[in-house]
Enzyme design. Structure first.
Site, PDB file in Angstrom:
ATOM      1  N   GLU A  63    -125.224  11.592 -30.457  1.00  0.00           N
ATOM      2  CA  GLU A  63    -124.519  12.705 -29.818  1.00  0.00           C
ATOM      3  C   GLU A  63    -124.461  12.527 -28.301  1.00  0.00           C
ATOM      4  O   GLU A  63    -125.474  12.623 -27.604  1.00  0.00           O
ATOM      5  CB  GLU A  63    -125.193  14.033 -30.154  1.00  0.00           C
ATOM      6  CG  GLU A  63    -124.418  15.231 -29.662  1.00  0.00           C
ATOM      7  CD  GLU A  63    -124.938  16.551 -30.202  1.00  0.00           C
ATOM      8  OE1 GLU A  63    -124.414  17.591 -29.779  1.00  0.00           O
ATOM      9  OE2 GLU A  63    -125.865  16.547 -31.041  1.00  0.00           O
ATOM     10  N   LYS A  81    -124.535  31.375 -35.212  1.00  0.00           N
ATOM     11  CA  LYS A  81    -125.180  30.131 -35.622  1.00  0.00           C
ATOM     12  C   LYS A  81    -126.466  29.983 -34.832  1.00  0.00           C
ATOM     13  O   LYS A  81    -126.550  30.420 -33.677  1.00  0.00           O
ATOM     14  CB  LYS A  81    -124.273  28.922 -35.349  1.00  0.00           C
ATOM     15  CG  LYS A  81    -124.951  27.575 -35.646  1.00  0.00           C
ATOM     16  CD  LYS A  81    -124.115  26.389 -35.226  1.00  0.00           C
ATOM     17  CE  LYS A  81    -124.906  25.095 -35.459  1.00  0.00           C
ATOM     18  NZ  LYS A  81    -124.148  23.889 -35.083  1.00  0.00           N
ATOM     19  N   GLU A  91    -132.155  18.060 -45.212  1.00  0.00           N
ATOM     20  CA  GLU A  91    -131.431  17.464 -44.095  1.00  0.00           C
ATOM     21  C   GLU A  91    -132.378  17.089 -42.959  1.00  0.00           C
ATOM     22  O   GLU A  91    -132.210  16.045 -42.307  1.00  0.00           O
ATOM     23  CB  GLU A  91    -130.350  18.428 -43.589  1.00  0.00           C
ATOM     24  CG  GLU A  91    -129.496  17.834 -42.482  1.00  0.00           C
ATOM     25  CD  GLU A  91    -128.355  18.744 -42.064  1.00  0.00           C
ATOM     26  OE1 GLU A  91    -128.060  18.800 -40.853  1.00  0.00           O
ATOM     27  OE2 GLU A  91    -127.757  19.393 -42.948  1.00  0.00           O
TER      28      GLU A  91
END
Length: 453
Positions: free
Chosen positions: A251, A200, A429
Protein backbone atom coordinates in the site's frame (compact mmCIF):
# COMPACT_ATOMS: atom_id res chain seq x y z
CA UNK A 1 4.75 18.65 23.24
CA UNK A 2 8.19 17.95 21.79
CA UNK A 3 9.02 20.08 18.79
CA UNK A 4 11.00 18.77 15.86
CA UNK A 5 14.69 19.09 16.35
CA UNK A 6 17.87 18.20 14.54
CA UNK A 7 20.69 16.67 16.56
CA UNK A 8 23.07 18.27 14.04
CA UNK A 9 22.21 21.73 12.72
CA UNK A 10 22.84 22.90 9.13
CA UNK A 11 24.91 23.51 7.08
CA UNK A 12 24.73 20.28 5.11
CA UNK A 13 27.52 18.94 2.91
CA UNK A 14 27.00 15.92 0.67
CA UNK A 15 29.32 14.20 -1.80
CA UNK A 16 28.65 11.21 -4.06
CA UNK A 17 30.66 8.88 -6.26
CA UNK A 18 29.93 5.80 -8.33
CA UNK A 19 31.15 2.49 -6.89
CA UNK A 20 31.08 -1.18 -7.76
CA UNK A 21 28.00 -2.75 -6.19
CA UNK A 22 28.86 -4.68 -3.04
CA UNK A 23 26.68 -7.61 -1.93
CA UNK A 24 23.72 -6.11 -0.08
CA UNK A 25 23.89 -8.35 3.00
CA UNK A 26 27.64 -7.90 3.39
CA UNK A 27 27.32 -4.12 3.07
CA UNK A 28 24.42 -4.08 5.54
CA UNK A 29 26.45 -6.00 8.12
CA UNK A 30 29.55 -3.83 7.56
CA UNK A 31 27.72 -0.54 8.09
CA UNK A 32 27.00 0.91 11.50
CA UNK A 33 23.67 1.51 13.24
CA UNK A 34 21.23 3.09 12.99
CA UNK A 35 20.60 1.53 9.59
CA UNK A 36 17.81 2.31 7.17
CA UNK A 37 16.64 0.62 4.00
CA UNK A 38 14.04 1.75 1.51
CA UNK A 39 12.95 0.20 -1.74
CA UNK A 40 9.90 0.59 -3.96
CA UNK A 41 8.90 -0.64 -7.42
CA UNK A 42 9.58 2.82 -8.92
CA UNK A 43 12.47 3.81 -6.66
CA UNK A 44 16.08 2.81 -6.05
CA UNK A 45 17.13 0.56 -3.20
CA UNK A 46 18.78 2.72 -0.53
CA UNK A 47 20.86 1.42 2.38
CA UNK A 48 21.64 4.09 4.96
CA UNK A 49 24.05 3.99 7.88
CA UNK A 50 24.52 6.26 10.86
CA UNK A 51 22.91 9.66 11.32
CA UNK A 52 24.38 12.92 10.04
CA UNK A 53 21.19 14.55 11.35
CA UNK A 54 18.18 13.22 13.23
CA UNK A 55 14.81 14.97 13.19
CA UNK A 56 12.25 14.03 15.83
CA UNK A 57 8.85 15.37 16.83
CA UNK A 58 5.76 14.40 18.80
CA UNK A 59 2.22 15.57 19.28
CA UNK A 60 -0.44 16.78 16.84
CA UNK A 61 1.99 19.10 14.99
CA UNK A 62 4.54 16.38 14.28
CA UNK A 63 3.99 16.47 10.48
CA UNK A 64 4.46 20.24 10.29
CA UNK A 65 7.41 20.13 12.68
CA UNK A 66 9.27 17.52 10.64
CA UNK A 67 8.54 19.48 7.48
CA UNK A 68 10.06 22.64 9.01
CA UNK A 69 13.08 20.80 10.39
CA UNK A 70 13.76 19.10 7.05
CA UNK A 71 13.52 22.43 5.22
CA UNK A 72 15.98 23.98 7.67
CA UNK A 73 18.38 21.09 7.18
CA UNK A 74 18.30 21.20 3.39
CA UNK A 75 18.22 24.98 2.90
CA UNK A 76 21.95 25.49 3.32
CA UNK A 77 23.06 22.31 1.59
CA UNK A 78 26.26 22.05 -0.45
CA UNK A 79 25.34 18.98 -2.47
CA UNK A 80 27.15 17.16 -5.29
CA UNK A 81 24.83 14.20 -5.83
CA UNK A 82 26.21 12.77 -9.07
CA UNK A 83 22.80 11.32 -9.93
CA UNK A 84 19.26 12.10 -8.80
CA UNK A 85 18.76 8.75 -7.10
CA UNK A 86 21.73 9.40 -4.79
CA UNK A 87 20.65 12.88 -3.68
CA UNK A 88 20.45 13.46 0.08
CA UNK A 89 17.12 12.39 1.53
CA UNK A 90 15.81 11.98 5.06
CA UNK A 91 14.18 8.62 5.77
CA UNK A 92 11.79 7.77 8.56
CA UNK A 93 8.22 7.59 9.74
CA UNK A 94 5.47 8.63 12.07
CA UNK A 95 3.36 7.07 14.78
CA UNK A 96 -0.16 6.09 13.78
CA UNK A 97 -1.56 8.65 16.22
CA UNK A 98 -0.42 10.89 19.02
CA UNK A 99 0.63 8.79 22.02
CA UNK A 100 0.89 5.57 19.99
CA UNK A 101 4.50 4.80 20.99
CA UNK A 102 4.06 4.54 24.74
CA UNK A 103 4.17 0.79 25.31
CA UNK A 104 6.27 -2.23 24.44
CA UNK A 105 7.78 -2.74 21.84
CA UNK A 106 7.65 0.91 20.76
CA UNK A 107 9.73 2.50 23.54
CA UNK A 108 12.76 3.26 21.31
CA UNK A 109 10.60 4.84 18.59
CA UNK A 110 9.61 8.54 18.75
CA UNK A 111 6.24 9.65 17.37
CA UNK A 112 8.16 11.03 14.39
CA UNK A 113 11.75 10.34 13.46
CA UNK A 114 13.71 11.00 10.26
CA UNK A 115 17.40 10.43 9.65
CA UNK A 116 19.82 11.87 7.13
CA UNK A 117 22.27 8.93 6.86
CA UNK A 118 25.99 9.61 7.30
CA UNK A 119 26.59 7.00 4.60
CA UNK A 120 24.05 6.26 1.89
CA UNK A 121 24.47 3.41 -0.59
CA UNK A 122 22.06 3.66 -3.53
CA UNK A 123 21.49 0.73 -5.87
CA UNK A 124 19.94 2.46 -8.92
CA UNK A 125 19.23 1.54 -12.54
CA UNK A 126 22.21 3.63 -13.66
CA UNK A 127 24.70 2.11 -11.23
CA UNK A 128 25.57 2.00 -7.55
CA UNK A 129 26.35 5.24 -5.77
CA UNK A 130 28.01 5.97 -2.46
CA UNK A 131 26.99 9.22 -0.75
CA UNK A 132 28.54 10.71 2.39
CA UNK A 133 26.56 13.36 4.28
CA UNK A 134 27.58 15.68 7.10
CA UNK A 135 25.75 18.41 8.97
CA UNK A 136 26.68 20.90 11.65
CA UNK A 137 30.26 20.90 13.00
CA UNK A 138 31.22 17.95 10.76
CA UNK A 139 30.10 19.72 7.57
CA UNK A 140 33.49 20.70 6.19
CA UNK A 141 33.96 20.00 2.49
CA UNK A 142 37.52 18.65 2.80
CA UNK A 143 36.55 16.36 5.67
CA UNK A 144 33.53 15.01 3.78
CA UNK A 145 35.58 14.35 0.65
CA UNK A 146 38.23 12.55 2.72
CA UNK A 147 35.53 10.46 4.39
CA UNK A 148 34.02 9.60 1.01
CA UNK A 149 37.39 8.22 -0.11
CA UNK A 150 37.67 6.23 3.12
CA UNK A 151 34.17 4.77 2.69
CA UNK A 152 34.90 3.80 -0.92
CA UNK A 153 37.95 1.89 0.28
CA UNK A 154 36.03 0.26 3.13
CA UNK A 155 33.17 -0.89 0.92
CA UNK A 156 35.53 -2.18 -1.76
CA UNK A 157 36.85 -4.63 0.83
CA UNK A 158 33.36 -5.93 1.64
CA UNK A 159 32.86 -9.44 0.36
CA UNK A 160 30.04 -11.93 0.78
CA UNK A 161 30.97 -14.96 2.84
CA UNK A 162 28.70 -17.17 0.74
CA UNK A 163 26.43 -18.13 3.62
CA UNK A 164 22.67 -17.51 3.74
CA UNK A 165 21.59 -17.46 7.39
CA UNK A 166 18.52 -19.64 7.91
CA UNK A 167 15.23 -18.38 9.23
CA UNK A 168 15.47 -18.20 13.01
CA UNK A 169 12.46 -20.35 13.89
CA UNK A 170 9.77 -19.55 16.44
CA UNK A 171 9.77 -21.18 19.86
CA UNK A 172 6.57 -19.62 21.21
CA UNK A 173 3.82 -17.19 20.19
CA UNK A 174 1.45 -15.06 22.25
CA UNK A 175 -1.64 -13.26 21.03
CA UNK A 176 -2.72 -9.93 22.46
CA UNK A 177 -6.32 -10.69 21.43
CA UNK A 178 -8.06 -14.00 22.07
CA UNK A 179 -10.51 -15.36 19.56
CA UNK A 180 -13.41 -14.77 21.93
CA UNK A 181 -12.33 -11.17 22.62
CA UNK A 182 -11.97 -10.66 18.88
CA UNK A 183 -15.47 -11.93 18.22
CA UNK A 184 -16.91 -9.60 20.84
CA UNK A 185 -14.96 -6.61 19.48
CA UNK A 186 -16.03 -7.21 15.89
CA UNK A 187 -19.67 -7.67 16.86
CA UNK A 188 -19.61 -4.45 18.88
CA UNK A 189 -18.04 -2.54 16.00
CA UNK A 190 -20.54 -3.95 13.50
CA UNK A 191 -23.40 -2.92 15.81
CA UNK A 192 -22.05 0.66 15.79
CA UNK A 193 -21.80 0.60 12.00
CA UNK A 194 -25.34 -0.71 11.59
CA UNK A 195 -26.53 1.91 14.06
CA UNK A 196 -25.02 4.70 11.95
CA UNK A 197 -22.29 5.77 14.40
CA UNK A 198 -19.58 4.44 12.07
CA UNK A 199 -19.31 3.64 8.39
CA UNK A 200 -16.13 1.56 8.66
CA UNK A 201 -13.43 0.81 11.22
CA UNK A 202 -10.16 -1.10 10.95
CA UNK A 203 -9.28 -3.27 13.94
CA UNK A 204 -5.87 -4.87 14.31
CA UNK A 205 -4.18 -7.62 16.27
CA UNK A 206 -0.62 -8.10 17.48
CA UNK A 207 1.28 -11.37 17.70
CA UNK A 208 4.42 -11.75 19.81
CA UNK A 209 6.89 -14.40 18.66
CA UNK A 210 9.91 -15.62 20.62
CA UNK A 211 12.66 -16.55 18.18
CA UNK A 212 14.71 -19.73 18.50
CA UNK A 213 17.82 -18.02 17.08
CA UNK A 214 19.01 -14.48 16.48
CA UNK A 215 16.98 -12.47 13.99
CA UNK A 216 18.98 -12.41 10.71
CA UNK A 217 18.28 -8.85 9.61
CA UNK A 218 20.00 -8.62 6.23
CA UNK A 219 18.95 -12.12 5.15
CA UNK A 220 15.33 -11.40 6.06
CA UNK A 221 15.36 -8.19 3.99
CA UNK A 222 16.84 -10.05 1.01
CA UNK A 223 14.19 -12.77 1.24
CA UNK A 224 11.40 -10.18 1.41
CA UNK A 225 12.87 -8.48 -1.67
CA UNK A 226 12.83 -11.73 -3.63
CA UNK A 227 9.28 -12.64 -2.58
CA UNK A 228 7.69 -9.16 -2.73
CA UNK A 229 9.53 -7.24 -5.47
CA UNK A 230 6.44 -5.15 -6.26
CA UNK A 231 5.95 -3.94 -2.68
CA UNK A 232 7.43 -1.02 -0.76
CA UNK A 233 10.03 -2.51 1.55
CA UNK A 234 11.34 -0.61 4.55
CA UNK A 235 13.59 -1.08 7.55
CA UNK A 236 14.25 1.44 10.34
CA UNK A 237 16.51 1.15 13.35
CA UNK A 238 16.12 3.73 16.12
CA UNK A 239 19.22 5.08 17.84
CA UNK A 240 21.41 2.21 19.02
CA UNK A 241 20.00 -0.30 16.57
CA UNK A 242 18.70 -2.77 19.16
CA UNK A 243 15.20 -2.76 17.65
CA UNK A 244 14.09 -2.67 14.04
CA UNK A 245 10.76 -1.91 12.39
CA UNK A 246 10.46 -3.52 8.97
CA UNK A 247 8.01 -4.84 6.44
CA UNK A 248 6.90 -5.24 2.83
CA UNK A 249 3.72 -3.28 2.19
CA UNK A 250 1.59 -3.34 -0.95
CA UNK A 251 0.00 0.00 0.00
CA UNK A 252 1.46 3.29 -1.19
CA UNK A 253 0.17 6.27 0.75
CA UNK A 254 1.41 8.98 -1.61
CA UNK A 255 4.30 9.97 -3.85
CA UNK A 256 4.96 13.52 -5.02
CA UNK A 257 7.24 14.61 -7.86
CA UNK A 258 6.81 18.23 -8.84
CA UNK A 259 3.04 18.64 -8.93
CA UNK A 260 2.24 15.03 -9.87
CA UNK A 261 0.71 12.88 -7.14
CA UNK A 262 0.29 9.12 -7.19
CA UNK A 263 -1.57 7.12 -4.59
CA UNK A 264 -3.63 3.95 -4.25
CA UNK A 265 -6.84 2.65 -2.81
CA UNK A 266 -6.12 -0.85 -1.50
CA UNK A 267 -8.88 -2.60 0.43
CA UNK A 268 -10.68 -5.91 0.09
CA UNK A 269 -8.77 -9.15 0.55
CA UNK A 270 -8.87 -12.82 -0.33
CA UNK A 271 -6.31 -15.63 -0.37
CA UNK A 272 -4.31 -17.20 -3.18
CA UNK A 273 -5.39 -20.42 -4.85
CA UNK A 274 -3.56 -23.71 -4.89
CA UNK A 275 -3.88 -23.83 -8.69
CA UNK A 276 -4.10 -21.13 -11.39
CA UNK A 277 -7.76 -21.98 -11.86
CA UNK A 278 -8.53 -21.59 -8.15
CA UNK A 279 -6.53 -18.36 -8.08
CA UNK A 280 -8.63 -16.93 -10.91
CA UNK A 281 -11.84 -18.07 -9.24
CA UNK A 282 -10.86 -16.32 -5.99
CA UNK A 283 -10.00 -13.15 -7.90
CA UNK A 284 -13.36 -13.11 -9.69
CA UNK A 285 -15.16 -13.78 -6.41
CA UNK A 286 -13.29 -10.86 -4.80
CA UNK A 287 -14.27 -8.50 -7.63
CA UNK A 288 -17.93 -9.51 -7.25
CA UNK A 289 -18.10 -9.69 -3.44
CA UNK A 290 -20.47 -6.99 -2.14
CA UNK A 291 -18.76 -6.62 1.25
CA UNK A 292 -15.26 -6.21 -0.20
CA UNK A 293 -16.40 -3.93 -3.04
CA UNK A 294 -18.24 -1.69 -0.56
CA UNK A 295 -15.20 -1.52 1.72
CA UNK A 296 -12.97 -0.71 -1.25
CA UNK A 297 -15.28 1.98 -2.61
CA UNK A 298 -15.28 3.76 0.77
CA UNK A 299 -11.48 3.94 0.65
CA UNK A 300 -11.23 5.05 -2.99
CA UNK A 301 -13.91 7.74 -2.63
CA UNK A 302 -12.32 9.11 0.54
CA UNK A 303 -8.82 9.29 -0.95
CA UNK A 304 -10.16 11.27 -3.89
CA UNK A 305 -12.05 13.62 -1.55
CA UNK A 306 -8.92 14.18 0.55
CA UNK A 307 -6.87 15.13 -2.53
CA UNK A 308 -9.42 17.46 -4.10
CA UNK A 309 -8.60 20.54 -1.96
CA UNK A 310 -5.03 20.43 -3.33
CA UNK A 311 -5.65 19.29 -6.88
CA UNK A 312 -6.39 20.79 -10.27
CA UNK A 313 -7.50 17.33 -11.35
CA UNK A 314 -7.92 13.88 -9.82
CA UNK A 315 -8.38 10.68 -11.79
CA UNK A 316 -8.81 7.04 -10.81
CA UNK A 317 -8.08 3.91 -12.79
CA UNK A 318 -10.28 0.87 -13.00
CA UNK A 319 -10.72 -1.30 -9.94
CA UNK A 320 -8.59 -4.42 -10.36
CA UNK A 321 -7.11 -7.32 -8.42
CA UNK A 322 -3.54 -7.02 -7.19
CA UNK A 323 -1.88 -10.37 -6.51
CA UNK A 324 0.80 -10.85 -3.86
CA UNK A 325 2.51 -14.02 -2.69
CA UNK A 326 -0.05 -14.82 0.02
CA UNK A 327 -3.12 -12.63 -0.67
CA UNK A 328 -5.05 -10.79 -3.38
CA UNK A 329 -6.40 -7.25 -2.91
CA UNK A 330 -8.80 -4.95 -4.68
CA UNK A 331 -6.73 -2.05 -5.99
CA UNK A 332 -7.54 1.28 -7.63
CA UNK A 333 -4.64 3.55 -8.72
CA UNK A 334 -5.33 7.26 -8.23
CA UNK A 335 -3.36 10.20 -9.69
CA UNK A 336 -3.67 13.96 -9.28
CA UNK A 337 -2.12 17.15 -10.61
CA UNK A 338 -1.75 19.84 -7.95
CA UNK A 339 -2.90 23.43 -8.45
CA UNK A 340 0.29 24.78 -6.90
CA UNK A 341 3.51 23.59 -5.30
CA UNK A 342 3.07 21.55 -2.13
CA UNK A 343 5.33 19.67 0.28
CA UNK A 344 4.84 15.91 0.38
CA UNK A 345 4.14 16.06 4.12
CA UNK A 346 1.11 18.28 3.52
CA UNK A 347 -0.36 15.43 1.50
CA UNK A 348 0.76 12.79 4.00
CA UNK A 349 -1.02 14.61 6.80
CA UNK A 350 -4.16 15.08 4.70
CA UNK A 351 -4.35 11.40 3.69
CA UNK A 352 -3.33 9.68 6.95
CA UNK A 353 -4.99 7.59 8.17
CA UNK A 354 -6.76 6.38 5.06
CA UNK A 355 -9.97 4.41 5.63
CA UNK A 356 -7.93 1.32 4.68
CA UNK A 357 -6.17 1.47 8.07
CA UNK A 358 -8.39 3.77 10.17
CA UNK A 359 -12.03 4.09 9.27
CA UNK A 360 -14.90 6.51 8.72
CA UNK A 361 -15.65 8.97 10.15
CA UNK A 362 -11.96 9.23 11.11
CA UNK A 363 -12.45 10.61 14.63
CA UNK A 364 -15.02 8.01 15.64
CA UNK A 365 -12.99 5.23 14.07
CA UNK A 366 -9.92 6.31 16.04
CA UNK A 367 -11.96 6.35 19.25
CA UNK A 368 -13.09 2.80 18.53
CA UNK A 369 -9.52 1.68 17.88
CA UNK A 370 -8.40 3.26 21.18
CA UNK A 371 -11.20 1.58 23.10
CA UNK A 372 -10.78 -1.84 21.49
CA UNK A 373 -7.16 -2.67 20.73
CA UNK A 374 -5.18 -3.88 23.78
CA UNK A 375 -1.81 -2.71 22.40
CA UNK A 376 -0.13 0.41 21.00
CA UNK A 377 0.00 0.66 17.21
CA UNK A 378 3.25 2.64 17.21
CA UNK A 379 4.41 2.99 13.61
CA UNK A 380 2.20 0.14 12.41
CA UNK A 381 -0.16 1.29 9.62
CA UNK A 382 1.43 4.76 9.72
CA UNK A 383 3.33 6.70 7.03
CA UNK A 384 6.96 5.70 6.39
CA UNK A 385 9.13 7.04 3.60
CA UNK A 386 11.47 9.83 2.52
CA UNK A 387 11.69 13.57 1.82
CA UNK A 388 14.17 15.44 -0.36
CA UNK A 389 15.29 19.06 -0.51
CA UNK A 390 12.55 20.01 -3.01
CA UNK A 391 9.77 18.73 -0.76
CA UNK A 392 9.20 15.75 -3.02
CA UNK A 393 8.93 12.33 -1.44
CA UNK A 394 7.33 8.93 -1.28
CA UNK A 395 5.44 7.36 1.61
CA UNK A 396 3.96 3.93 2.14
CA UNK A 397 1.49 2.64 4.70
CA UNK A 398 3.48 0.49 7.13
CA UNK A 399 1.42 -2.69 7.06
CA UNK A 400 2.70 -6.30 6.71
CA UNK A 401 5.17 -5.25 9.37
CA UNK A 402 6.87 -6.19 12.62
CA UNK A 403 9.18 -4.84 15.31
CA UNK A 404 12.10 -7.18 16.01
CA UNK A 405 14.92 -7.43 18.52
CA UNK A 406 17.54 -10.16 18.59
CA UNK A 407 15.18 -12.85 19.94
CA UNK A 408 11.65 -11.46 19.69
CA UNK A 409 9.34 -10.10 17.00
CA UNK A 410 5.94 -8.45 17.34
CA UNK A 411 3.81 -8.71 14.22
CA UNK A 412 0.76 -6.57 13.37
CA UNK A 413 -2.18 -7.08 11.04
CA UNK A 414 -5.62 -5.52 10.67
CA UNK A 415 -8.92 -5.84 8.80
CA UNK A 416 -11.59 -3.42 7.72
CA UNK A 417 -15.03 -3.90 9.23
CA UNK A 418 -18.29 -2.85 7.56
CA UNK A 419 -21.93 -3.65 8.25
CA UNK A 420 -21.85 -7.25 7.02
CA UNK A 421 -18.44 -8.26 8.43
CA UNK A 422 -18.23 -11.73 9.96
CA UNK A 423 -15.89 -12.17 12.97
CA UNK A 424 -14.62 -15.59 11.88
CA UNK A 425 -13.89 -14.52 8.31
CA UNK A 426 -12.11 -11.42 9.58
CA UNK A 427 -10.05 -13.58 11.98
CA UNK A 428 -8.97 -15.75 9.03
CA UNK A 429 -8.02 -12.67 7.02
CA UNK A 430 -5.77 -11.50 9.86
CA UNK A 431 -3.88 -14.80 9.70
CA UNK A 432 -3.29 -14.33 5.95
CA UNK A 433 -1.85 -10.88 6.59
CA UNK A 434 0.61 -12.20 9.19
CA UNK A 435 2.10 -14.57 6.63
CA UNK A 436 4.55 -12.26 4.79
CA UNK A 437 6.56 -11.67 7.98
CA UNK A 438 5.74 -14.94 9.74
CA UNK A 439 7.01 -16.95 6.77
CA UNK A 440 10.41 -15.26 7.10
CA UNK A 441 10.66 -16.11 10.81
CA UNK A 442 9.46 -19.71 10.88
CA UNK A 443 12.16 -22.35 10.42
CA UNK A 444 9.93 -24.59 8.30
CA UNK A 445 6.83 -24.31 6.17
CA UNK A 446 3.40 -25.13 7.48
CA UNK A 447 3.84 -24.07 11.10
CA UNK A 448 0.67 -23.21 12.98
CA UNK A 449 0.29 -20.01 14.99
CA UNK A 450 -0.82 -20.73 18.52
CA UNK A 451 -4.51 -20.05 18.98
CA UNK A 452 -5.61 -20.51 15.34
CA UNK A 453 -8.00 -23.27 16.29
Amino acid sequence: MERARSTSAPPLVSRTTAVDAPPFAAAFDALSAPRTTWSAPDDALVLGSGAAATLTASGPERFADIRSAAAELFDSGDVHAGTEAARPRVFGGFAFHEGACGGDPWGPFPEARFVLPRVQLTFADNGTWLTVNAAGPDAAVDAVEDRLADEVERLSAVDADGSDPPRPGISETRRTTSREAWRESVEAAVDRIRGGDLRKVVLAQALEADLAADFPRAATLERLARKYPDCHRYYFEPDGGGSAFFGATPERLVSLRGRTVETDALAGTTGRGETPEEDEWLARELLDDAKNVHEHRLVADTVREQLEPFAASVSAGDRRVRRLATVQHLHTPITAELRDDRHVLELVEALHPTPAVGGLPPDRALETIHETEPFDRGWYAAPVGWIDAAGNGAFAVAIRSAVATARRATLFAGVGLVADSDPDREWDEIQLKYRPILDELEAGAGSVVAGDD
